[in-house]
Design an enzyme around this catalytic site. Structure first.
Site, PDB file in Angstrom:
ATOM      1  CE  LYS A 173      -1.827   1.614   4.008  1.00  7.26           C
ATOM      2  NZ  LYS A 173      -1.478   3.044   4.163  1.00  7.26           N
ATOM      3  CG  ASN A 174       2.424   2.768   3.546  1.00 11.54           C
ATOM      4  OD1 ASN A 174       1.232   3.013   3.337  1.00 11.54           O
ATOM      5  ND2 ASN A 174       2.935   2.692   4.759  1.00 11.54           N
ATOM      6  CB  CYS A 211      -5.343  11.185  11.756  1.00 14.27           C
ATOM      7  SG  CYS A 211      -3.761  10.493  12.169  1.00 14.27           S
ATOM      8  NE  ARG A 233       0.226  10.075  10.460  1.00  8.11           N
ATOM      9  CZ  ARG A 233      -0.127   8.940   9.852  1.00  8.11           C
ATOM     10  NH1 ARG A 233      -1.222   8.322  10.190  1.00  8.11           N
ATOM     11  NH2 ARG A 233       0.626   8.437   8.908  1.00  8.11           N
ATOM     12  CG  ASP A 242       2.942   1.497   9.618  1.00  6.23           C
ATOM     13  OD1 ASP A 242       2.487   2.322  10.429  1.00  6.23           O
ATOM     14  OD2 ASP A 242       3.084   1.753   8.402  1.00  6.23           O
ATOM     15  NE  ARG A 291      -7.139   4.128   5.587  1.00  2.00           N
ATOM     16  CZ  ARG A 291      -6.212   4.677   6.372  1.00  2.00           C
ATOM     17  NH1 ARG A 291      -6.445   4.830   7.645  1.00  2.00           N
ATOM     18  NH2 ARG A 291      -5.070   5.083   5.888  1.00  2.00           N
TER      19      ARG A 291
HETATM   20  C1  UD1 Z   1       4.086   6.985   6.564  1.00  3.24           C
HETATM   21  C2  UD1 Z   1       3.289   5.736   6.304  1.00  3.24           C
HETATM   22  C3  UD1 Z   1       2.704   5.205   7.610  1.00  3.24           C
HETATM   23  C4  UD1 Z   1       3.798   5.025   8.658  1.00  3.24           C
HETATM   24  C5  UD1 Z   1       4.646   6.286   8.805  1.00  3.24           C
HETATM   25  C6  UD1 Z   1       5.854   6.087   9.694  1.00  3.24           C
HETATM   26  C7  UD1 Z   1       2.502   6.065   4.038  1.00  3.24           C
HETATM   27  C8  UD1 Z   1       1.366   6.349   3.140  1.00  3.24           C
HETATM   28  N1  UD1 Z   1       2.238   6.055   5.360  1.00  3.24           N
HETATM   29  O1  UD1 Z   1       3.185   7.969   7.091  1.00  3.24           O
HETATM   30  O2  UD1 Z   1       2.071   3.944   7.339  1.00  3.24           O
HETATM   31  O3  UD1 Z   1       3.203   4.746   9.906  1.00  3.24           O
HETATM   32  O4  UD1 Z   1       5.127   6.713   7.507  1.00  3.24           O
HETATM   33  O5  UD1 Z   1       6.622   5.028   9.239  1.00  3.24           O
HETATM   34  O6  UD1 Z   1       3.604   5.815   3.599  1.00  3.24           O
HETATM   35  N2  UD1 Z   1       5.880  14.905  10.865  1.00  3.24           N
HETATM   36  C9  UD1 Z   1       5.954  16.256  11.132  1.00  3.24           C
HETATM   37  N3  UD1 Z   1       5.856  17.144  10.100  1.00  3.24           N
HETATM   38  C10 UD1 Z   1       5.691  16.740   8.809  1.00  3.24           C
HETATM   39  C11 UD1 Z   1       5.631  15.377   8.535  1.00  3.24           C
HETATM   40  C12 UD1 Z   1       5.728  14.466   9.576  1.00  3.24           C
HETATM   41  O7  UD1 Z   1       6.088  16.659  12.296  1.00  3.24           O
HETATM   42  O8  UD1 Z   1       5.602  17.603   7.918  1.00  3.24           O
HETATM   43  C13 UD1 Z   1       5.979  13.921  11.956  1.00  3.24           C
HETATM   44  C14 UD1 Z   1       4.735  13.091  12.168  1.00  3.24           C
HETATM   45  O9  UD1 Z   1       3.801  13.742  12.973  1.00  3.24           O
HETATM   46  C15 UD1 Z   1       5.295  11.840  12.824  1.00  3.24           C
HETATM   47  C16 UD1 Z   1       6.662  11.694  12.164  1.00  3.24           C
HETATM   48  O10 UD1 Z   1       6.953  12.959  11.598  1.00  3.24           O
HETATM   49  O11 UD1 Z   1       5.452  12.022  14.198  1.00  3.24           O
HETATM   50  C17 UD1 Z   1       6.754  10.658  11.070  1.00  3.24           C
HETATM   51  O12 UD1 Z   1       5.655  10.809  10.188  1.00  3.24           O
HETATM   52  P1  UD1 Z   1       5.740  10.483   8.632  1.00  3.24           P
HETATM   53  O13 UD1 Z   1       6.943   9.649   8.346  1.00  3.24           O
HETATM   54  O14 UD1 Z   1       5.571  11.736   7.874  1.00  3.24           O
HETATM   55  O15 UD1 Z   1       4.444   9.586   8.427  1.00  3.24           O
HETATM   56  P2  UD1 Z   1       3.601   9.516   7.111  1.00  3.24           P
HETATM   57  O16 UD1 Z   1       4.493   9.797   5.965  1.00  3.24           O
HETATM   58  O17 UD1 Z   1       2.347  10.282   7.269  1.00  3.24           O
END
Ligand code: UD1
Length: 419
Positions: A22-23, A117, A122, A306, A398
């Site tokens: 999925k990711n 969420c 996030r 995850d 999902r």
């Molecule tokens: C992706 C994965 C999700 C997985 C996560 C961490 C997809 C579609 N989803 O989610 O399944 O659980 O990586 O491995 O690939 N953060 C900030 N600012 C930002 C972006 C992120 O503070 O602009 C923080 C988030 O709140 C979190 C951390 O960074 O605490 C990591 O999040 P991130 O790696 O961005 O997760 P996703 O990409 O949303």
């Protein structure tokens, strides 16, 4: 709303095939927006998040053709609207992945902010800051990100923290930017590498994906191609834990074992016998009770957040005490309260769950709160005495393709009932 009913107590055995990731599929479908012609994406899992992405692309006017094997041909040349509405983004945060490609290819994008969420706040500030450094003019108004740029330019982007979709968004945007972009402290997840491989197959010039420094030389245009997404490491890990928790013996096929090193290492610590081939992993628990294992989640290649909920369920029935620390997301222990209702002995303190394994869980009605939390409830149901009814399983749909069929094939007593 559909429910899953699981009668616990049957060790899993047999073989199953792992679906596409999925990711990886989500960013690759977003990346098709960058091409000058149709891109066909194969090995796409049949999941609700994929349907949401198709709806998102479809509403933009992008043409989509899906064949019976779930190859999706995306033709971005028919695009009419550079817009991702709130009603879709709120159901799937990964919709934010269209921001970079739309802006880079068409010079404009209006994308809803994802909002809160279930697993923490996030934010997407790092996506926005990176694009601004590449010359985008961005304002956030009325819950939407409004972004414009004649042509993005290369920049050196030092990421404050490791973000998976943030790295992916900026990497996609950089492919059509003028000049060189360097992303430091980039996410190293295999799905980031898969996206980079797809971008290169489209004619992009991305190097270093899989390391902490990604370099993207901008090109003038990207072309259509065919690309098959890699297998799902989280689905792989979830079925291995399902076998371990039931004392069973399974083989998962069509996976990539090297992506799961941190997970297989922990499963060995539980006492499972593991064998690994090029594209398969087998696990045999010999009907023994697992040993509890300590875990700290961190970005790849460390233990994935995850897989945290699934191991919390495993520890709940294992021998001994253990602690699981969640360092990636705040508030990612929603499953703990439901597991407690099934008889688990878990104490939460800050971002750590302390478990004392119990000899038996009992089936109960429980509620899925997010994708991986739901998986942990299903796993607990597989060993609990009596029936577990998991409500709100749209979360599970999902991210897990045909979960009840795959588990039933392995001997689980599980059925889906319309709610
Ligand atoms: C992706 C994965 C999700 C997985 C996560 C961490 C997809 C579609 N989803 O989610 O399944 O659980 O990586 O491995 O690939 N953060 C900030 N600012 C930002 C972006 C992120 O503070 O602009 C923080 C988030 O709140 C979190 C951390 O960074 O605490 C990591 O999040 P991130 O790696 O961005 O997760 P996703 O990409 O949303």
């Amino acid at each position: 709303m559909d429910k899953l009913i699981i009668s616990g107590g049957y060790p899993l055995s047999g073989e199953i095939r792992i679906s596409g990731a999925k990711n990886a599929a989500l960013p690759i479908l977003a990346a098709t927006l960058l091409a000058d012609g149709p891109v066909t994406v194969g090995n796409i899992p049949h999941l609700h998040d994929i349907t949401t992405t198709m709806e998102l692309l479809g509403r933009m006017g992008v043409s989509l053709i899906v064949d019976e094997r779930m190859n999706i041909e995306v033709d971005p040349t028919t695009i009419r609207e550079l817009f991702a509405p709130y009603d879709l983004v709120k159901t799937m945060r990964a919709s934010i992945l269209v921001l970079g490609p739309l802006l880079s290819r068409f010079g404009e994008a209006v994308v809803s902010l994802p909002g809160g969420c279930a697993i923490g706040s996030r934010p997407v500030n790092l996506h926005i800051e990176g694009l601004s450094k590449m010359g985008a003019d961005i304002r956030v108004e009325g819950g939407y990100i409004h972004a414009r740029a004649k042509r993005l330019h290369g920049a050196r982007l030092v990421m404050d923290l490791v973000t998976v979709t943030g790295t992916e968004n900026l990497m996609m945007a950089a492919t059509l930017a003028k000049g060189t972009t360097i992303i430091e402290n980039a996410a190293r997840e295999p799905e980031v590498v898969d996206l980079a491989n797809c971008l290169n197959a489209m004619g992009g010039n991305v190097t270093g994906a899989g390391s902490a420094t990604i370099v993207v030389e901008g090109v003038d245009n990207l072309r259509g191609t065919h690309y098959d997404v890699l297998p799902d490491r989280i689905e792989s890990g979830t079925y291995l834990v399902a076998a371990a928790i039931t004392g069973g013996k399974i083989k998962i096929k069509d996976t990539r074992p090297w992506m799961l090193d941190a997970v297989t290492e922990k499963l060995r610590e539980t006492g499972a016998d593991m064998e690994v081939g090029d594209t398969w992993i087998s696990l045999d628990m010999h009907e023994r009770r697992p040993q509890a294992v300590n875990i700290t989640t961190s970005p790849y290649p460390a233990f994935p957040t995850d897989m945290q909920a699934q191991f919390t369920a495993l520890n709940a029935v294992s021998e001994g005490t253990a602690m699981i620390s969640e360092t990636v997301f705040e508030n990612r222990f929603m499953h703990v309260h439901e597991l407690q209702r099934m008889g688990a002995d878990i104490r939460l303190q800050g971002n750590t769950a302390f478990t004392r394994g119990v000899g038996r869980l009992t089936g109960a009605p429980v509620m899925a709160t997010d994708l991986r939390a739901s998986a942990s409830l299903v796993l607990a149901g597989l060993v609990a005495e009596g029936d577990t009814v998991v409500d709100r399983i749209y979360h599970i749909d999902r991210g897990y393709e045909s979960i009840e069929e795959k588990l039933a094939k392995l001997g689980a007593r599980i059925r889906r009932v319309p709610g």
